[in-house]
Design an enzyme around this catalytic site. Structure first.
Site, PDB file in Angstrom:
ATOM      1  N   HIS A 101     -18.880   5.198  76.339  1.00 11.42           N
ATOM      2  CA  HIS A 101     -20.311   4.991  76.119  1.00 11.42           C
ATOM      3  C   HIS A 101     -21.035   4.820  77.452  1.00 11.42           C
ATOM      4  O   HIS A 101     -22.244   5.045  77.543  1.00 11.42           O
ATOM      5  CB  HIS A 101     -20.555   3.738  75.271  1.00 11.42           C
ATOM      6  N   ASP A 113     -18.368  13.122  69.213  1.00 15.61           N
ATOM      7  CA  ASP A 113     -18.902  11.775  69.299  1.00 15.61           C
ATOM      8  C   ASP A 113     -20.375  11.924  69.689  1.00 15.61           C
ATOM      9  O   ASP A 113     -20.843  13.031  69.969  1.00 15.61           O
ATOM     10  CB  ASP A 113     -18.114  10.968  70.341  1.00 15.61           C
TER      11      ASP A 113
END
Length: 317
Positions: free
Chosen positions: A222, A296
């Site tokens: 992330h 993702d």
């Protein structure tokens, strides 16, 4: 809104990947999909590959957020939405409204890794995968998958981004950790396959993630692009074992990881999500996976720091 790109790697109708259907009913659904696809414009087909996010909160019909959801359906022809935080009742009502606004049935997905409570309040809260791993029980993994699917379908969610089948063999891992069944690849493979079986028998699509394995990293994708510095022999002996088992178990989808794997993709600046060597060469050709591949989130820094979102979407496809 964070968006995920989705595509059918085999080019087959998505309904043919849906579990627990009689042959005659499957044929009818495939026929509907084929007929419907032929009527769609290229722009509408592209839209079917994209899944923006929305929150499960009360939205009145004139609110800015509801108008944006309707715009995504009307103008971008999106194929579905990713459900993030909120409450069980608001989620069910909102999903019904969103489905009613679309001329095509929408995929509604969410990261229900430890049940729906991973994202939604007032739903069943299961323990993290590592607790299931501590039991070593396929029975409990299967029941968790089944219960998660039943609650998902009651909400209107038809696709779950679970189970996590990363092997967490790095104690410094900041993002997988207790989301994994553990550090033993055979155990992770066994429990992941049991969860998949329970979930798909109860009528949702399950997703093995994060390919080709996010367990041995000390970087959160992330926040930055992790690099998996191991050779191919090690990948075969550890990271890939649970994914091979998931594929053999008939998992409907695999989610890609935003991490570099130099043993497969020599350019360490290219994340697995954008690598044909990883997704086409390894996942589809070598491992024989022919169903759905989903990225993702395209907003995660492991991808977004190196690529503009539009460019990343094209490269992934």
């Amino acid at each position: 809104l964070p968006a995920l790109l989705l595509f059918a790697s085999s080019g087959q109708p998505m309904s043919s990947q849906t579990p627990s259907r009689s042959p005659s009913r499957t044929v009818k659904r495939e026929s509907w999909v084929g007929q419907t696809l032929r009527k769609l414009s290229d722009e509408e087909k592209v839209g079917q590959l994209i899944m923006p996010a929305f929150r499960a909160v009360y939205l009145h019909s004139k609110s800015e957020e509801m108008r944006e959801i309707e715009r995504q359906i009307r103008e971008n022809h999106v194929g579905g939405f990713i459900l993030f935080g909120g409450d069980i009742y608001e989620a069910a009502v909102l999903i019904d409204k969103v489905q009613a606004a679309s001329k095509l049935p929408l995929l509604v997905a969410s990261d229900f890794e430890r049940g729906a409570n991973f994202r939604l309040r007032n739903t069943v809260s299961f323990p993290w995968n590592m607790a299931i791993g501590a039991t070593g029980s396929e029975h409990w993994a299967y029941l968790q998958g089944k219960a998660t699917a039943l609650e998902s379908r009651a909400l209107g969610v038809n696709w779950i981004f679970a189970p996590v089948v990363d092997v967490n063999n790095n104690p410094a891992n900041p993002v997988i950790n207790i989301r994994s069944y553990g550090e033993d690849p055979e155990l992770v493979a066994k429990l992941g396959a049991a969860f998949i079986r329970g979930a798909q028998e109860a009528g949702v699509m399950a997703t093995a993630k994060h390919f080709p394995g996010h367990g041995d990293t000390a970087v959160d994708s992330h926040l930055a692009l992790p690099v998996m510095n191991m050779d191919r022999q090690r990948l075969d002996a550890l990271e890939l074992i649970p994914f091979k088992k998931a594929i053999q178990s008939g998992v409907c989808a695999v989610m890609t990881a935003h991490l570099a794997v130099p043993a497969i993709e020599p350019d360490s600046r290219v994340p697995a999500t954008l690598s044909s060597k990883v997704l086409d060469g390894l996942l589809q050709k070598e491992l024989g996976f022919s169903k759905l591949v989903v990225t993702d989130s395209l907003t995660m820094a492991g991808l977004a720091e190196g690529y503009w979102a539009g460019d990343a979407a094209l490269r992934a496809l």
